[in-house]
Design a protein around this motif. Structure first.
Motif, mmCIF file in Angstrom:
data_model
loop_
_atom_site.group_PDB
_atom_site.id
_atom_site.type_symbol
_atom_site.label_atom_id
_atom_site.label_comp_id
_atom_site.label_asym_id
_atom_site.label_seq_id
_atom_site.Cartn_x
_atom_site.Cartn_y
_atom_site.Cartn_z
ATOM 1 N N PHE A 1 17.751 -11.004 12.036
ATOM 2 C CA PHE A 1 16.492 -10.994 11.290
ATOM 3 C C PHE A 1 15.648 -12.170 11.725
ATOM 4 N N LYS B 1 15.894 -7.953 0.601
ATOM 5 C CA LYS B 1 15.153 -9.221 0.686
ATOM 6 C C LYS B 1 14.523 -9.416 2.046
ATOM 7 N N LYS B 2 15.134 -8.837 3.081
ATOM 8 C CA LYS B 2 14.607 -9.079 4.424
ATOM 9 C C LYS B 2 13.256 -8.397 4.598
ATOM 10 N N VAL B 3 13.109 -7.201 4.022
ATOM 11 C CA VAL B 3 11.821 -6.509 4.089
ATOM 12 C C VAL B 3 10.779 -7.317 3.323
ATOM 13 N N LYS B 4 11.183 -7.843 2.196
ATOM 14 C CA LYS B 4 10.275 -8.660 1.386
ATOM 15 C C LYS B 4 9.852 -9.897 2.172
ATOM 16 N N ALA B 5 10.785 -10.483 2.899
ATOM 17 C CA ALA B 5 10.470 -11.680 3.695
ATOM 18 C C ALA B 5 9.471 -11.352 4.796
ATOM 19 N N ILE C 1 11.859 -14.190 11.616
ATOM 20 C CA ILE C 1 10.540 -14.361 10.986
ATOM 21 C C ILE C 1 9.885 -15.662 11.434
ATOM 22 N N GLN D 1 10.555 -19.418 1.578
ATOM 23 C CA GLN D 1 10.744 -18.472 0.478
ATOM 24 C C GLN D 1 11.947 -17.560 0.736
ATOM 25 N N TYR D 2 12.108 -17.141 1.975
ATOM 26 C CA TYR D 2 13.286 -16.340 2.325
ATOM 27 C C TYR D 2 14.559 -17.129 2.013
ATOM 28 N N HIS E 1 15.266 -17.442 -1.730
ATOM 29 C CA HIS E 1 15.745 -16.211 -2.360
ATOM 30 C C HIS E 1 17.109 -15.788 -1.833
ATOM 31 N N GLU E 2 17.258 -15.813 -0.503
ATOM 32 C CA GLU E 2 18.492 -15.320 0.112
ATOM 33 C C GLU E 2 19.688 -16.158 -0.316
ATOM 34 N N ALA F 1 6.813 -18.581 4.553
ATOM 35 C CA ALA F 1 7.558 -17.327 4.388
ATOM 36 C C ALA F 1 9.042 -17.631 4.598
#
Lengths: 215, 208
Positions: free
Chosen positions: B63, A92-96, B65, B73-74, B77-78, B70
């Motif tokens: 991680f 999921k992190k790559v997708k993010a 971002i 959405q992360y 999903h996460e 974005a």
């Protein structure tokens, strides 16, 4: 069996974005022209496909979609097993991260690049005059974005990761138009950006989109 | 577990977008204040988190971002198994993708300009430009007509439950409700009911 229909025109950047994704995925589709000059996109029946009166719209069986970047994401996920991969495989992190750069194209790159393409390319086609002050302002803003791309592409082969994804693909239509104008220098003068532009515009799927314009 | 950190400003619409998502998911996080008036967002170290020099930025352990939509959405999903569901399944995800684009490209540019003219400019001692407000309100009215029609057919914008698509509009709507632009929401029945609903969610209340 073409269950996929795209309503749009090959000249439109947003339509080209969707066509590129369909060709990358080797999908059969029918392109249904929309008579923009007659204002067909602002009337029924088109409005029931896209109430904002913009092209493109896509139909896949019963599903009806608009907004090119939603359509490409649908294509990339629904047909993830077909043709080229348009999303980085992985967690999921790559997708993010891919999503970050998809947002960047939509929020930072495209507003400037599209307006610049309008000034330099489309105004001429519609018998209007390019505004040099607007060109200068837009190029100034686009340069700042491309500086950030230059730094990013020094660390990553493509924008989101080391493979070509929608984050790169979404740029193709505006870049295509700008590379045919004096604004091309913004891309050529940045080595990593220039290399990336050459790679993404050389893709066979993109050549097919350009061919459609010639027909 | 490094944990989640949000770097932003409590008044920023984009920052609030992320905070609302975290509250919806009941996820713990640390808020790190970025002092916009000192230009902190345009300098190191912040600019290393977001090269575009904008808030917010986000980290989950190692991680990192940026771009609020974005990030939401992360989060959705996460932490899909925590808190409230903000997504759909299968092909319905395409409707969510569409709604996210519409809010980004049609609603937000216009809504944000109206917030800038009517809310932020006065705070910075600048004068609201009434012509711009008039122009942008005319554009917003057209977008809200589309939303009105949609909400006549669907309880929320992208599904029959609250999703990211509704969530993303909340910060701008909250500001506009404090300005004369509120009338555009009030005079559309379905939009008005939807606005009352989404702005009364506990997550929306927490960012005010």
């Amino acid at each position: 069996m073409a269950t996929i229909k795209v309503h749009g025109v090959p000249m439109s950047t947003a339509t080209m974005r969707v066509l590129a994704a369909l060709y990358e995925k080797d999908l059969q589709f029918e392109l249904i022209p929309v008579d923009m000059r007659a204002g067909a996109h602002k009337q029924e029946p088109y409005l029931s496909l896209n109430p904002f009166g913009q092209i493109p719209a896509l139909e896949d069986g019963d599903l009806s979609l608009f907004e090119s970047r939603a359509i490409t994401q649908y294509i990339a996920e629904e047909y993830s097993e077909k043709g080229e991969k348009l999303l980085c495989p992985g967690c999921k992190k790559v997708k993010a991260t891919t999503n970050v750069w998809i947002q960047v194209e939509g929020q930072q790159f495209d507003p400037n690049a599209s307006k610049l393409a309008f000034e330099r390319v489309f105004k001429g086609m519609f018998g209007m005059t390019t505004d040099p002050a607007a060109v200068q302002e837009l190029e100034g803003k686009l340069q700042k974005v491309l500086d950030i791309y230059e730094a990013r592409l020094s660390k990553s082969e493509f924008l989101a990761c080391d493979c070509f994804t929608l984050a790169d693909l979404h740029h193709l239509p505006a870049i295509h138009y700008l590379m045919g104008t004096d604004s091309k220098v913004l891309f050529d003068s940045r080595p990593k950006v220039s290399e990336w532009v050459k790679k993404i515009t050389a893709r066979p799927a993109w050549a097919k989109v350009i061919d459609l314009q010639k027909q | 577990m490094g944990g989640i950190k949000v770097f932003g400003h409590p008044a920023s619409t984009a920052t609030r977008r992320v905070l609302i998502a975290l509250y919806e998911k009941n996820v713990d996080f640390e808020f790190v204040h970025v002092e916009l008036k000192d230009g902190e967002h345009k300098k190191e170290p912040y600019i290393l988190r977001n090269p575009f020099g904008k808030v917010p930025a986000f980290e989950d352990g190692d991680f990192k971002i940026f771009e609020s939509r974005a990030i939401t959405q992360y989060i959705a999903h996460e932490f899909s198994d925590k808190g409230n569901n903000l997504l759909s399944t299968g092909k319905d995800m395409a409707i969510i993708a569409m709604g996210i684009e519409i809010e980004s490209h049609e609603f937000d540019p216009v809504g944000s300009k109206l917030v800038w003219e009517q809310v932020l400019k006065p705070l910075y001692g600048m004068t609201t430009d009434k012509t711009v407000v008039e122009e942008e309100e005319a554009k917003l009215a057209k977008v809200l007509d589309v939303y009105e029609h949609r909400l006549g057919e669907s309880k929320y914008l992208a599904a029959d439950h609250f999703t990211l698509v509704d969530l993303h509009t909340i910060p701008v709507i909250q500001y506009l409700l404090g300005t004369p632009t509120k009338k555009l929401f009030d005079e559309r029945t379905h939009v008005s009911a939807w606005v009352a609903d989404i702005t009364s969610r506990p997550s929306a209340q927490k960012v005010l």
